[in-house]
Design an enzyme around this catalytic site. Structure first.
Site, mmCIF file in Angstrom:
data_model
loop_
_atom_site.group_PDB
_atom_site.id
_atom_site.type_symbol
_atom_site.label_atom_id
_atom_site.label_comp_id
_atom_site.label_asym_id
_atom_site.label_seq_id
_atom_site.Cartn_x
_atom_site.Cartn_y
_atom_site.Cartn_z
ATOM 1 N N GLY A 46 0.837 -1.189 0.000
ATOM 2 C CA GLY A 46 0.000 0.000 0.000
ATOM 3 C C GLY A 46 0.876 1.244 0.000
ATOM 4 O O GLY A 46 2.032 1.195 0.437
ATOM 5 N N GLN A 51 3.491 9.851 0.708
ATOM 6 C CA GLN A 51 4.766 9.134 0.770
ATOM 7 C C GLN A 51 5.651 9.392 -0.448
ATOM 8 O O GLN A 51 6.844 9.108 -0.419
ATOM 9 C CB GLN A 51 4.526 7.625 0.932
ATOM 10 C CG GLN A 51 3.917 7.263 2.278
ATOM 11 C CD GLN A 51 3.690 5.776 2.389
ATOM 12 O OE1 GLN A 51 2.685 5.256 1.940
ATOM 13 N NE2 GLN A 51 4.642 5.062 2.974
ATOM 14 N N CYS A 88 5.961 -0.265 7.140
ATOM 15 C CA CYS A 88 5.619 0.856 6.265
ATOM 16 C C CYS A 88 6.833 1.201 5.406
ATOM 17 O O CYS A 88 7.963 1.187 5.906
ATOM 18 C CB CYS A 88 5.228 2.048 7.135
ATOM 19 S SG CYS A 88 4.841 3.539 6.208
ATOM 20 N N LEU A 89 6.587 1.510 4.141
ATOM 21 C CA LEU A 89 7.700 1.853 3.242
ATOM 22 C C LEU A 89 8.429 3.116 3.702
ATOM 23 O O LEU A 89 9.560 3.351 3.279
ATOM 24 C CB LEU A 89 7.197 2.035 1.807
ATOM 25 C CG LEU A 89 6.748 0.767 1.077
ATOM 26 C CD1 LEU A 89 6.276 1.102 -0.330
ATOM 27 C CD2 LEU A 89 7.856 -0.279 1.032
ATOM 28 N N HIS A 130 -4.334 1.896 7.898
ATOM 29 C CA HIS A 130 -2.931 2.342 7.858
ATOM 30 C C HIS A 130 -2.752 3.442 6.810
ATOM 31 O O HIS A 130 -2.153 4.489 7.085
ATOM 32 C CB HIS A 130 -2.031 1.143 7.553
ATOM 33 C CG HIS A 130 -0.573 1.463 7.391
ATOM 34 N ND1 HIS A 130 0.410 0.943 8.209
ATOM 35 C CD2 HIS A 130 0.084 2.240 6.486
ATOM 36 C CE1 HIS A 130 1.596 1.408 7.819
ATOM 37 N NE2 HIS A 130 1.437 2.188 6.767
ATOM 38 N N GLU A 131 -3.285 3.216 5.617
ATOM 39 C CA GLU A 131 -3.099 4.188 4.528
ATOM 40 C C GLU A 131 -3.910 5.465 4.774
ATOM 41 O O GLU A 131 -3.438 6.566 4.495
ATOM 42 C CB GLU A 131 -3.466 3.574 3.172
ATOM 43 C CG GLU A 131 -2.641 2.347 2.771
ATOM 44 C CD GLU A 131 -1.132 2.554 2.828
ATOM 45 O OE1 GLU A 131 -0.674 3.693 2.648
ATOM 46 O OE2 GLU A 131 -0.417 1.567 3.079
ATOM 47 N N HIS A 134 -2.134 7.756 7.003
ATOM 48 C CA HIS A 134 -1.108 8.559 6.312
ATOM 49 C C HIS A 134 -1.688 9.893 5.833
ATOM 50 O O HIS A 134 -1.026 10.924 5.875
ATOM 51 C CB HIS A 134 -0.571 7.815 5.081
ATOM 52 C CG HIS A 134 0.570 6.885 5.367
ATOM 53 N ND1 HIS A 134 1.762 7.307 5.910
ATOM 54 C CD2 HIS A 134 0.714 5.556 5.156
ATOM 55 C CE1 HIS A 134 2.585 6.270 6.034
ATOM 56 N NE2 HIS A 134 1.978 5.193 5.585
#
Ligand code: NI
Length: 147
Positions: A46, A51, A88-89, A130-131, A134
């Protein structure tokens, strides 16, 4: 399409609130296409636009072989509770357990502006939360359970 740079947790931009998308134009399509390429290149499941440095309420995710593009997503219902590990990236190798709803229903728009709803449970619910976090400047490390 192009791979964009994924910003890391020390970057203050990740703490900003992303803005609602109002123009469903070519630029948005380009952003979404780049987000897919960036996510897959980094082996993510995701990715939120912030990001890659863009403060727009856009997320992409590939969960359970389902590719989802969500513009202006909003959680309209949630229930239950589930604790599992996340990463997370934008947070390097950090992983930790986070409490999330077991089931969430999200209302969103697609890249053309059409509204739709999706209900996900367990891992899909987790990724949606989670997304969407962000987009509100929240990282999973803020919510991690203390060992
Ligand atoms: Ni993340």
């Amino acid at each position: 399409m192009a791979v964009r740079e994924v910003i890391q947790k020390s970057d203050d931009l990740l703490r900003k609130t992303s803005k609602e998308v109002k123009n469903f134009d070519k630029k948005l399509e380009e952003l979404i296409d780049d987000m897919w390429e960036t996510m897959y290149t980094n082996d993510g499941m995701g990715l939120a636009a912030v990001q890659v440095g863009i403060l727009k309420r856009v997320i992409v995710m590939d969960v359970n072989n389902m590719k989802l593009e969500l513009v202006n997503p909003e959680i309209i219902n949630q229930s239950g509770c589930d604790i599992e590990e996340e990463g997370c990236l934008s947070c390097g190798k950090i992983r930790g357990k986070v409490k999330r709803p077991m089931v969430v229903t999200v209302r969103a728009q697609d890249r053309y502006g059409y509204h739709f709803q999706i209900t996900g449970e367990k891992y899909l619910a987790r990724c949606l939360c989670h997304e969407i976090d962000h987009l509100n400047g929240i990282l999973f490390i803020d919510k991690m359970e203390k060992e």
